[in-house]
Design a protein around this motif. Sequence first.
Motif, PDB file in Angstrom:
ATOM      1  N   PHE A  86     -14.670  25.842 -21.083  1.00 35.23           N
ATOM      2  CA  PHE A  86     -16.128  25.638 -21.125  1.00 35.23           C
ATOM      3  C   PHE A  86     -16.697  26.533 -20.032  1.00 35.23           C
ATOM      4  CE2 PHE A  86     -19.527  21.965 -21.483  1.00 35.23           C
ATOM      5  CZ  PHE A  86     -20.473  22.903 -21.872  1.00 35.23           C
TER       6      PHE A  86
ATOM      7  N   HIS B 284     -22.139  26.123 -16.849  1.00 35.54           N
ATOM      8  CA  HIS B 284     -23.303  25.381 -17.363  1.00 35.54           C
ATOM      9  C   HIS B 284     -23.664  24.297 -16.353  1.00 35.54           C
ATOM     10  CE1 HIS B 284     -19.899  22.841 -18.333  1.00 35.54           C
ATOM     11  NE2 HIS B 284     -20.748  21.816 -18.370  1.00 35.54           N
TER      12      HIS B 284
ATOM     13  N   ASP C  60     -25.057  20.069 -16.343  1.00 36.24           N
ATOM     14  CA  ASP C  60     -25.089  18.948 -17.280  1.00 36.24           C
ATOM     15  C   ASP C  60     -26.540  18.531 -17.501  1.00 36.24           C
ATOM     16  OD1 ASP C  60     -22.441  19.207 -17.580  1.00 36.24           O
ATOM     17  OD2 ASP C  60     -21.870  17.509 -16.319  1.00 36.24           O
TER      18      ASP C  60
ATOM     19  N   HIS D 192     -21.025  24.423 -13.208  1.00 40.70           N
ATOM     20  CA  HIS D 192     -19.575  24.251 -13.245  1.00 40.70           C
ATOM     21  C   HIS D 192     -18.991  24.790 -14.534  1.00 40.70           C
ATOM     22  CE1 HIS D 192     -21.488  20.640 -14.926  1.00 40.70           C
ATOM     23  NE2 HIS D 192     -20.448  20.563 -15.734  1.00 40.70           N
TER      24      HIS D 192
ATOM     25  N   ASN E  34     -24.836  20.989 -21.110  1.00 36.37           N
ATOM     26  CA  ASN E  34     -23.749  20.466 -21.939  1.00 36.37           C
ATOM     27  C   ASN E  34     -24.271  19.764 -23.182  1.00 36.37           C
ATOM     28  OD1 ASN E  34     -24.663  18.215 -20.603  1.00 36.37           O
ATOM     29  ND2 ASN E  34     -22.609  17.395 -20.183  1.00 36.37           N
TER      30      ASN E  34
HETATM   31 FE   LIG Z   1     -20.422  19.848 -17.675  1.00 37.79          FE
END
Ligand SMILES: [Fe+2]
Length: 476
Positions: free
Chosen positions: A143, A146, A148, A217, A427
């Motif tokens: 991933f 980004h 959250d 993160h 996310n």
């Molecule tokens: Fe995340």
Amino acid sequence: MSGTQASVFSFQQKIEQLLVTRHCSGTYNLEPGKARLFYSNKSGDKVGFIDFASPNGVDNTQLEDLVSVCEPAKFGRGNEDVLDESYRKAWKLDASRFATQLDIASSGILSTVREALLQYGNSRHTLEAHLDKMNVYGPGSFFKPHVDTPRDRDMLATLVIVLPTEHEGGDLLLGEEKWQFNSAEMVSKSENSLATDGIEVTMHRLAFAAFYSDIEHEVTPVKSGYRVTVTYNLYCRKGQDPLSSRARIDIALSPAEVTLIAAMKAFLSRPEILPSGGIVGFGLTHFYPIEPKADEDVDRAFEGVLKGGDALIERVCQYLGYKVKVKALYGYEEGNMGSSDTPSVRRMDSYHSMYLTNRYTSSMDEYAERVDQENAEEDWKAYWLETGAQVKSLTDTGRSSRRKAVLWLTRPNWLMASKTAYMAYGNEASMGYVYGSLVLTVEVPDAKTRLGNGEEEGENGDEGQADDSSESEEDY
Ligand SMILES: [Fe+2]
Ligand SMILES: O=C(O)CCC(=O)C(=O)O
């Protein structure tokens, strides 16, 4: 650099050393019979479970069965949920399709996390955990960077639980300094312990990490095996206060607070700093969930629920007896205060004046964007160091009212990694909340009063910056 600028600069450096991004991580030994994860497929006609506390561990056949009920994980790009395996490659299972025996409250995980994330916050606030989803990262899953997505104004942090499975890779990297949460290694260690019947059993452990959700993160690619995570959104709910205000709980000062209190006292005892009094402003390090359409009072919304270093500054100012206010900051161009009063946001150096307001409207998005502009950093720093800049407050109708001298001491969002993520990658798709950039302000009296040898009201009211200095402090 003038003497005043030099003292501001050295004080700014001192504060910034104390403001580190806070996160927390650890492991927890799973107890037999308390670590099953039950799951179902979409129609509910197939159910299964995995026992993560099983002494023999979990094998790939079990994990492949779990994957068979999952869906590809999407992520949020602006207001849309998108599937793009070049940005996020993983499987997910919604909270409605699984249940875990793991109890993050009775295990002590939640209180450990609370202590770290609300360290300087109000001790009566609670940290509420909402189960969000389960993700499985197989070989080649990752991933990219980004933040959250804020689901609600109280959303503070994210808790990731990594269940014990054998895998390599899949580190969580956090923030500008890319702090590494090497969960694969953390869950690989197991312990042998004696069960009540005297037989030795192997205890597996989960790993957990919690971090403020606005910190950028990413998850690095998994090289082999399966990484199974359960994530929770953590909300900071303001404590109710049925007792009198005298019944407060005050937590003893931490070393960082003691250092900052001493530094702040020494700084404000300098007579050349805001000689006629004014506002000391701090750009907040973190971003905060704002609902632009709600037109809410940011001071009321965020007072006492700031994150990490921001909460440290708030607590220190309060300790020193100052009334702290959280504000939004706008820049206006000259001649743009027409009847429509629509804020127009421009580069800092072209501003005619700065305005502090309790309201965060959608134009503040542009303000936040401006901070991200290439090369903006230098202008921003110069502005932030400028002493004696002025701010006005905005009334609810958008008209300016009073002017005050302001001294900015910390730059906004300076600890955050690439700011593009705040605009573009979440996310989840954005749900009406955006991450806003805010400031914290305290009003300080003139130098004589601060040094304890002046009249309460101060004698030097003709500074020319405060055209209405007799107004109460509620008015800026
Ligand atoms: Fe995340
Ligand atoms: O699995 C992790 O360590 C983090 C996952 C994550 O960032 C997310 O699901 O938003």
